[in-house]
Structures are given as C-alpha cells and as structure tokens.
Design a protein around this motif. Structure first.
Motif, PDB file in Angstrom:
ATOM      1  N   LEU A 161      40.292 -32.601 -49.510  1.00 21.42           N
ATOM      2  CA  LEU A 161      41.243 -31.736 -50.512  1.00 21.42           C
ATOM      3  C   LEU A 161      42.169 -32.390 -51.259  1.00 21.42           C
ATOM      4  O   LEU A 161      42.357 -32.137 -52.422  1.00 21.42           O
ATOM      5  N   ALA A 162      42.485 -33.497 -50.611  1.00 18.83           N
ATOM      6  CA  ALA A 162      43.639 -34.654 -51.220  1.00 18.83           C
ATOM      7  C   ALA A 162      42.816 -35.117 -52.466  1.00 18.83           C
ATOM      8  O   ALA A 162      43.763 -35.128 -53.362  1.00 18.83           O
ATOM      9  N   VAL A 163      41.871 -35.660 -52.077  1.00 16.59           N
ATOM     10  CA  VAL A 163      41.099 -36.396 -53.382  1.00 16.59           C
ATOM     11  C   VAL A 163      40.847 -35.563 -54.449  1.00 16.59           C
ATOM     12  O   VAL A 163      40.854 -35.993 -55.591  1.00 16.59           O
ATOM     13  N   LYS A 164      40.791 -34.119 -54.183  1.00 13.05           N
ATOM     14  CA  LYS A 164      40.507 -33.132 -55.373  1.00 13.05           C
ATOM     15  C   LYS A 164      41.851 -32.859 -55.890  1.00 13.05           C
ATOM     16  O   LYS A 164      42.008 -31.947 -56.870  1.00 13.05           O
ATOM     17  N   ALA A 434      31.959 -32.355 -36.214  1.00 20.53           N
ATOM     18  CA  ALA A 434      33.331 -31.868 -36.652  1.00 20.53           C
ATOM     19  C   ALA A 434      33.870 -32.454 -37.930  1.00 20.53           C
ATOM     20  O   ALA A 434      34.324 -31.750 -38.926  1.00 20.53           O
ATOM     21  N   VAL A 435      33.292 -33.604 -38.361  1.00 20.43           N
ATOM     22  CA  VAL A 435      33.675 -34.203 -39.767  1.00 20.43           C
ATOM     23  C   VAL A 435      32.919 -33.249 -40.789  1.00 20.43           C
ATOM     24  O   VAL A 435      33.176 -33.047 -41.815  1.00 20.43           O
ATOM     25  N   ALA A 436      31.898 -33.332 -40.639  1.00 18.07           N
ATOM     26  CA  ALA A 436      30.794 -32.747 -41.433  1.00 18.07           C
ATOM     27  C   ALA A 436      31.236 -30.841 -41.804  1.00 18.07           C
ATOM     28  O   ALA A 436      31.200 -30.528 -43.011  1.00 18.07           O
ATOM     29  N   ALA A 437      31.802 -30.356 -40.581  1.00 13.30           N
ATOM     30  CA  ALA A 437      32.322 -29.081 -40.818  1.00 13.30           C
ATOM     31  C   ALA A 437      33.733 -29.147 -41.582  1.00 13.30           C
ATOM     32  O   ALA A 437      33.569 -28.089 -42.531  1.00 13.30           O
ATOM     33  N   GLY A 438      34.592 -30.050 -41.361  1.00  9.03           N
ATOM     34  CA  GLY A 438      35.810 -30.175 -42.165  1.00  9.03           C
ATOM     35  C   GLY A 438      35.278 -30.541 -43.726  1.00  9.03           C
ATOM     36  O   GLY A 438      36.026 -29.648 -44.515  1.00  9.03           O
ATOM     37  N   ARG A 439      34.479 -31.585 -43.713  1.00 14.36           N
ATOM     38  CA  ARG A 439      34.131 -31.854 -45.412  1.00 14.36           C
ATOM     39  C   ARG A 439      33.587 -30.798 -46.086  1.00 14.36           C
ATOM     40  O   ARG A 439      33.952 -30.367 -47.220  1.00 14.36           O
ATOM     41  N   ASP A 440      32.750 -29.810 -45.188  1.00 11.76           N
ATOM     42  CA  ASP A 440      32.138 -28.920 -46.144  1.00 11.76           C
ATOM     43  C   ASP A 440      33.057 -27.850 -46.406  1.00 11.76           C
ATOM     44  O   ASP A 440      32.911 -27.036 -47.429  1.00 11.76           O
ATOM     45  N   ALA A 441      33.838 -27.388 -45.287  1.00 14.38           N
ATOM     46  CA  ALA A 441      34.879 -26.344 -45.667  1.00 14.38           C
ATOM     47  C   ALA A 441      35.723 -26.689 -46.936  1.00 14.38           C
ATOM     48  O   ALA A 441      36.110 -25.880 -47.704  1.00 14.38           O
ATOM     49  N   ALA A 442      36.155 -28.080 -46.910  1.00 13.17           N
ATOM     50  CA  ALA A 442      36.920 -28.304 -48.201  1.00 13.17           C
ATOM     51  C   ALA A 442      36.380 -28.084 -49.473  1.00 13.17           C
ATOM     52  O   ALA A 442      37.099 -27.865 -50.295  1.00 13.17           O
ATOM     53  N   GLU A 443      35.040 -28.534 -49.518  1.00 15.91           N
ATOM     54  CA  GLU A 443      34.121 -28.136 -50.687  1.00 15.91           C
ATOM     55  C   GLU A 443      34.354 -26.714 -50.991  1.00 15.91           C
ATOM     56  O   GLU A 443      34.470 -26.340 -52.213  1.00 15.91           O
ATOM     57  N   SER A 444      33.959 -25.967 -49.976  1.00 15.09           N
ATOM     58  CA  SER A 444      34.173 -24.318 -50.295  1.00 15.09           C
ATOM     59  C   SER A 444      35.468 -23.861 -50.475  1.00 15.09           C
ATOM     60  O   SER A 444      35.693 -23.048 -51.618  1.00 15.09           O
ATOM     61  N   ILE A 445      36.548 -24.379 -49.977  1.00 12.24           N
ATOM     62  CA  ILE A 445      37.997 -24.127 -50.427  1.00 12.24           C
ATOM     63  C   ILE A 445      38.329 -24.393 -51.971  1.00 12.24           C
ATOM     64  O   ILE A 445      38.761 -23.625 -52.671  1.00 12.24           O
TER      65      ILE A 445
END
Length: 455
Positions: A161-164, A434-445
């Motif tokens: 999210l920060a990168v975006k 867990a990393v994959a879940a956080g990353r993918d949720a960030a893309e959705s957000i």
C-alpha cells in the motif's frame, strides 16, 4: 557431559557459557558468491516450472536463479521481493522441502533439489546489505489505511500500500514488530537480529508508521479505525493456546511452547534461561519441533515429543522431524496427554494414554504410560481471540472461530479486509502464505480506493 546438566528440576546454566553461541548458530550458513553461482547452474530453468507453482507467493523462481547464475544478484532480489517483500525471512524459515524444492525436477530425478531457499537468501541478503530499494513510493494519494498487526501479513500489506502512495499506520500490540518472525520461530533459524533488520528494510520505503503497544479492544476499537481511515486490514495472529483439558495442567513446570520460544528469542543471555532436565513437548507441528530442539540446545538431558497420531499426520515436515532426531529429541507417536503428575504443585511427570484409530476416529485405548518430566511444553495448537473485533459498531462474520473473507480478503464489514492466521482456512505456520494474503489484500484495497489505478 557438563556437570551442570544434572541439576534436578528446572534450572539455568546447564551448559558451559561458550556452548550456547555454538548451539544457536545459523542452521544453514549463507552461500558465498561462488557457491551461489555453482548451485544456480544446477537449475534446469523449466518452462512450466513446478517450483513456481508450489510457491504460495508465485515467485518466478527460474528467473531469479538465472539472474544469480549470470552474476546479477540485485536483479534476482528484485524478482523475489516483487512478489514477496519478506523474501529474506521466508528463505530462512519456509519449509521449502515441502514446497518449491519438493517438486524441483532435480529432486524428482536425483533426490537432490536445487537449494532454492538458500539461493533466495543469498540474493535478498545482497540487496539488504546494500539497502537497495527496488520499489519507489508513488505520489501520495491522500488515502489512510490502518493495519492491525505487524506480522508477516500486516507488513506485506502495509508495504504494498505504501508503494502505491497510500499512508499506512500499523497498530501492533507487542513491543516489537515482526509477529511470528520476531517472537515465534526457532532462534537458530534467524540469527543476528535479522527479523528487525527486515522490518527496517520494509519501513525504508516510507509512508508507514508503526505504533507499538497498541492492542485492538484495549486501546482502540475496530469501529474507531473504520471511522478514521479509508480502509482497515486485520492481520492479527493467534493469541490463544489450546488447553490440555486434563488434570494438573496448572502445575509448576507446565507452560505454553509459544511463550517459551518468545522468551528465548528475546533473551540477551541464553545461559540465564531455566530449562528442565527432562522435558516433554506435546504436539506435532513446527512449534513442537522448535520448542523441543531448543530445549535440547539449552541443555535438557532428555527431550521427548509426544503426538497423538502417527508420523505421517504430523504437521511438521519430515525434514524438521529428522532435525529434531539429529539433535537428540525422541518423538513418540500414538499417545495423548491424560494428566500432569505433580508433587506439591510441582510437575514430576506426565501420564499419557495410547491412542488408535477406530472407525476413522481417534480413540484412547485405555493403556497408559507415565514419563518422568519436570517441564512440559504445550504445542497443541493456537486459537484466534475474536473478542477484540467487535468492541463497538457492526460485527465481523466469523466461521470456524476465525474471520470469514472472500477470495480478495474482504470481510463482511465495509472497508475491512483480513489475512494471515486470523482468517478461515489459513495455512498455519507458513510465513509465506501470510505474506501472500497481505499482498493480495493490499491490491484489493488499492483497487477499491482508486479508479482505473489512479487515486
């Protein structure tokens, strides 16, 4: 054998002071440049790479290995971190023997896979040593996101999210960020303060603030977060530990394995940690293995893991089971705890009942065995504490005691996503999942907060 080893009961200093550093040294020393290039040359660079399919974060493994082989470790690190920003820790703790390396063509053909985990560590270590940031922060969007929990899922979500260009505040209950990477894995898997070094590397992107010592349900509510932020990601871990449910569980000498591991990870002097002479660990997962091996490395004379089912049912990989055996740990199957044997409230043993499968169900046979023990560690699973979720405002729907989410990590509550161990069907003990879940949720957000990719 050191004389201190024969202290009765639970005592510190069972080994010579100098031995602790050797016992808790790096489990897999890093590859140097030459070793990495030689190992990378073993890769067939498969077109339909099965290793990539087996990676929960879908890292392009053949590409990053080819980049190492051609002398481009920084390019390799970028390939890894693009998919898994915690690639350095995952290289150390991932059960690669049951993921990417298990399906490696070299493993199938020769029984000796390419050492993907060690190659991943080599590349990410080079990038971190040079503090090379591959993903510059986009222009600020003005959007604010709250992340609850600074574990692998929360950190991965926050970084993406920060990168975006979004501003992220992480609320973490513990004094340090990192979650299980900092508090929950064996010390010999992550030496020299690597967990905190990786957190610092992630935060260097900018736009992320961590507030430590802040727990949901105590210091703030979910409703307050949704009111003051554009989105919320829940990445809390499993705070509860399952009870034995047997007699004598409150006796002195019985404790949760996760607490023991956390204490060891934060200790500045390992010789000061008290450990039993005879230790029994209950459970069959990674936590049980980590607790048992470290008890032996601290100087316990006898360490026994007791698991209620057979070897093939243990959550710990065969490699980890073999690691325990190589360190002198005895693993006994088909037995479950019945009661803690105590004298004046102090543990002196544990009574176990033999088990069997009858009609597809695990049952006790009625036959018992008592093992001498002055310390018993419980590693029989953890549970999610949902109480802090709904201090006020709308409820979050739960299923099987954890948060129910859709394929993008959305919960039933508007503006709230979740991922990691706190969600239904989470792959327990896998940092990479867990990393994959956080990353993918960030893309959705990000998609939800923007239109056509623009704020």
């Amino acid at each position: 054998m050191a004389a201190g080893l024969f202290k009765e009961g639970i005592a510190p200093g069972r080994l010579p002071t100098t031995q602790y550093a050797d016992n808790f040294s790096d489990l897999h020393p890093p590859l140097d440049r030459h070793e990495a290039v030689v190992e990378a040359d073993r890769c067939y660079f498969c077109y339909d790479a099965p290793c990539m399919q087996a990676c929960p974060t879908s890292i392009d493994i053949p590409l990053f290995i080819r980049q190492i082989a051609t002398g481009n470790p920084l390019g390799s690190a970028k390939t890894i971190l693009e998919q898994n920003i915690l690639g350095g820790m995952c290289a150390r703790v991932c059960p690669t023997e049951t993921l990417c390396e298990e399906v490696c063509v070299r493993e199938v053909a020769e029984g000796k896979p390419v050492q993907i985990g060690r190659l991943q560590r080599y590349a990410t270590d080079v990038a971190m040593a040079q503090d090379k940031q591959f993903f510059p922060r986009a222009a600020p969007t003005g959007k604010k996101i709250a992340v609850v929990g600074a574990g692998p899922a929360g950190l991965a979500c926050a970084h993406r999210l920060a990168v975006k260009g979004h501003d992220v505040t992480i609320y973490e209950a513990k004094p340090k960020a990192g979650g299980l990477n900092e508090y929950g894995i064996a010390a010999y898997k992550s030496v020299d303060g690597f967990a905190q070094a990786e957190v610092d590397y992630i935060l260097a992107v900018g736009g992320i603030t961590i507030q430590n010592g802040k727990a949901m349900g105590r210091d703030f509510t979910l409703a307050e977060l949704t009111a003051s932020h554009d989105a919320v990601f829940l990445g809390m871990g499993l705070a509860g530990v399952n009870a034995l449910g047997g007699e004598g569980e409150e006796a002195q000498g019985v404790r949760d394995a996760v607490d023991f591991i956390a204490e060891l990870r934060q200790a500045s002097d390992l010789s000061s940690l008290p450990i039993g002479r005879r230790v029994v660990v209950l459970g069959g997962g990674m936590t049980a293995i980590d607790a048992a091996v470290q008890a032996k490395l601290l100087g316990a004379e006898e360490v026994t893991i007791c698991y209620r089912r057979g070897k093939e049912s243990m959550n710990a990989s065969t490699y980890e089971q073999d690691l325990a055996a190589a360190n002198g740990v005895t693993i006994r199957h088909w037995m479950q705890p019945k009661r803690i044997v105590g004298v004046n409230g102090v543990t002196v043993g544990i009574e176990l009942e033999y088990t069997a499968v009858d009609g597809g169900r695990l049952v006790g046979t009625g036959e018992t065995l008592t093992l001498a023990a002055d310390q018993v560690f419980k590693a029989i699973g953890q549970s999610f504490d949902a109480a802090p979720l709904n201090g006020s405002g709308p409820s979050v729907v739960l299923e099987k005691g954890r948060i129910k989410v859709d394929e993008e990590g959305r919960t039933s509550m508007s503006k709230v996503w979740a991922g990691g161990d706190c969600v239904v069907d989470a792959r327990e003990d896998l940092t990479v999942a867990a990393v994959a879940a956080g990353r993918d949720a960030a893309e959705s957000i990000h998609r939800t907060l923007t239109a056509n990719g623009r704020a």
